[in-house]
Design an enzyme around this catalytic site. Structure first.
Site, mmCIF file in Angstrom:
data_model
loop_
_atom_site.group_PDB
_atom_site.id
_atom_site.type_symbol
_atom_site.label_atom_id
_atom_site.label_comp_id
_atom_site.label_asym_id
_atom_site.label_seq_id
_atom_site.Cartn_x
_atom_site.Cartn_y
_atom_site.Cartn_z
ATOM 1 N N CYS A 112 0.847 -1.190 0.000
ATOM 2 C CA CYS A 112 0.000 0.000 0.000
ATOM 3 C C CYS A 112 0.882 1.239 0.000
ATOM 4 O O CYS A 112 1.978 1.251 0.567
ATOM 5 C CB CYS A 112 -0.890 -0.030 1.238
ATOM 6 S SG CYS A 112 -1.770 1.505 1.572
ATOM 7 N N GLU A 283 -7.694 -0.623 1.957
ATOM 8 C CA GLU A 283 -7.742 0.825 1.733
ATOM 9 C C GLU A 283 -8.966 1.455 2.388
ATOM 10 O O GLU A 283 -8.907 2.591 2.869
ATOM 11 C CB GLU A 283 -7.720 1.128 0.235
ATOM 12 C CG GLU A 283 -6.485 0.617 -0.504
ATOM 13 C CD GLU A 283 -5.177 1.160 0.059
ATOM 14 O OE1 GLU A 283 -5.180 2.266 0.614
ATOM 15 O OE2 GLU A 283 -4.152 0.455 -0.061
#
Length: 568
Positions: A112, A283
């Site tokens: 990420c 996310e």
């Protein structure tokens, strides 16, 4: 020792505010996409040397931004070796401080794009354009904005939950989301993408009181969470995606999630590539306020872990998000243990049970062994219980003794007998009379509609509850006991004065997991004094009620989800 606090993952809004067409053209509609010529995927530059490693450590918060007086790429306050050592420790590598092969391999894992940590704050200093480029930012981005992205100030919507860096991002419980019309992925069809995102939001809704709703019509500024795909410079964002192989997505403050379309995102049925569902769940966790953690099993680990098709939010992730948004609350129509008999490998009969919670038209199976609801619940009553009313059931009773094994559902003035062998309601009794039947016919003397009921195996009595009254029904004589009805507070007295439901119970049931009877009303429950309790304290009244406690503190994650996701 690391003196940094975890970076708050609520970064500034970066979506370009521009008029959107009411029906923007999408890459895919219902046609087959085999005739499309996808552009070749860009490959991320691997981290291979000291300069690359310095940029990585800066980008993801392991070392501090240098001032103009210091050479670009040299951390301030911490040496490179110290930054490397901290990164190695977090990744469970030998903390040598040396940039060895295992460390470079860890830096090159798909991950990420949200930073992992935040170092102690410093005065705002201009950053050389070359450094901004190495961090994946456009050189024209202003330093003030860059610092705001890395170190956002709390706003009126945020509140610190703990010292872990988590912060509440939204003050409301109903949140809308949208896959932006001109930012669909080239990897999957539009319907596949939206289905995956609905499921990702549902997974967070299953453990929080948040209600996520897809909104495809409201103005973009009114949508809480916007999702989109892009490559390189994308969606007006100051961060530049690096191509396939490293950063696969990032989340931004006030509800934006960007996915790198150079990555090979795959649907639910695939065991190759990068699972779009898993990345989306991660996310969304950032958008809601959760930081990265290197704890094994967490969905919030910064690196992508492949080959995990049945992943779920683990206990710690659930507790982390609930510290921000609270636990799920709500009353129930009925609660009961479902008893079944199974034969083991030796042919011996074993009795098993599961607990079910019914609310409106939904139900949850509660796994007592794991102390949580089953993954993927709630489900619709219509799909799991054939032949009974599909919503707002008043009571369930299992008459279980040496001579009887009968299960009944009650609603309004009627009752249904359930066939556990064929998993459906009986359509008629042994004499050919059809179900459902009137409660007054099968249980003479019992009023309707009921509040709730339960079967007490100790006395072979069904206790029916109606407003403030309780009726004790003898199943062997098929009649109400002569001294009934009585006040509920008389049959089930309060141990603590005035701490009693008094009337209109939502549900009552005997729990085989706890060997106790429980009463439910609103968000609270009362435990009935058991035989074991009486043995330990003879002064306790027979069938007395212990003081009420919150349901959510004993039975976890019985959460509603949006109706659009019920059948996923």
């Amino acid at each position: 020792m690391l003196a940094a606090s975890v970076l708050r993952l609520t970064l500034p809004l970066c979506w370009l505010v521009a008029p959107q067409p009411t029906q923007p053209e999408r890459l895919f509609h219902s046609r087959d996409r085999s005739d499309l010529e996808p552009s070749p995927l860009s490959q991320a530059k691997p981290i291979a040397d000291l300069h690359d490693a310095q940029s990585f450590l800066l980008k993801y918060g392991w070392s501090e931004i240098p001032s103009p007086k210091e050479s670009a790429g040299v951390p301030v306050g911490f040496t490179l070796a110290q930054a490397v050592r901290r990164f190695q420790k977090a990744n469970r590598l030998p903390a040598s401080g040396e940039l060895d092969s295992p460390t470079l391999a860890a830096m090159n894992k798909p991950r990420c794009g949200v930073p992992d940590t935040r170092l102690p704050p410093r005065a705002a200093l201009p950053t050389p354009p070359a450094l901004l480029t190495s961090l994946g930012l456009r050189p024209r981005a202003r330093q003030k904005r860059f610092l705001q992205m890395l170190f956002p100030k709390p706003d009126g919507q945020q509140e610190d939950a703990s010292d872990t860096g988590a912060s509440r991002a939204f003050s409301k419980k109903t949140l809308t989301w949208r896959l932006v019309g001109d930012a669909y992925s080239s990897q999957l069809s539009g319907d596949e993408q939206r289905y995956i995102f609905r499921l990702a939001f549902r997974m967070w809704s299953e453990v929080t009181p948040l209600d996520f709703r897809e909104d495809r019509t409201a103005p973009g500024t009114m949508v809480d969470i916007k999702l989109g795909f892009g490559r390189g410079r994308h969606l007006g964002c100051p961060r530049v995606f690096d191509g396939s192989g490293q950063e696969f997505a990032h989340a931004w403050r006030l509800g934006e999630i960007h996915f790198d379309d150079d990555e090979h995102f795959t649907p639910l049925s695939s065991d190759t590539g990068i699972s779009l569902l898993k990345v989306a769940v991660h996310e969304i966790g950032h958008v809601l306020g959760l930081p990265h953690t290197y704890r094994v099993g967490s969905i919030m680990q910064p690196n992508y872990i492949p080959q995990e098709p049945a992943f779920e939010l683990d206990w710690a992730d659930r507790k982390a998000i609930q510290r921000l948004y609270g636990s799920c609350k709500g009353s129930f129509d009925t609660v009961f243990d479902w008893i079944r008999k199974e034969r083991n490998q030796y042919g011996e009969v074993r009795v098993r049970f599961n607990t079910y919670f019914f609310r409106n038209s939904w139900y949850w199976l509660y796994e007592n062994r794991n102390n949580r609801t089953r993954y993927g619940d709630p489900l619709q009553i219509l799909t799991g219980w054939r032949g009974i009313p599909t919503q707002s059931i008043d009571a369930y009773v299992h008459v279980w003794s040496w001579g009887k094994d009968e299960r009944y559902f009650f609603k309004g003035s009627q009752y249904w007998r359930y066939d556990s062998e064929n998993d459906q309601a009986h359509t008629e009794d042994e004499q050919g009379r059809s179900y459902p039947k009137l409660i007054s016919e099968g249980f003479p003397g019992i009023p309707s509609p009921l509040d709730t009921a339960f079967y007490d195996r100790r006395q072979q009595l069904i206790y029916f509850f109606k407003e403030s009254l309780v009726f004790a029904f003898d199943v062997n004589r098929n009649q109400v006991l002569n001294s009934y009805p009585k006040k509920m507070s008389q049959v089930f007295p309060a141990i603590m004065p005035q701490n009693h439901p008094f009337r209109n119970l939502d549900s009552a049931y005997y729990s085989y997991a706890h060997n106790s009877i429980f009463f439910f009303k609103g968000n609270s429950y009362w435990k009935v004094v058991s035989d074991k309790d009486k043995q330990q304290n003879t002064r306790l009244p027979l069938n007395g009620l212990f003081p009420k406690k919150p349901v959510s503190e004993k039975w976890f994650d019985v959460c509603d989800v949006h109706t659009s996701t019920l059948n996923m």
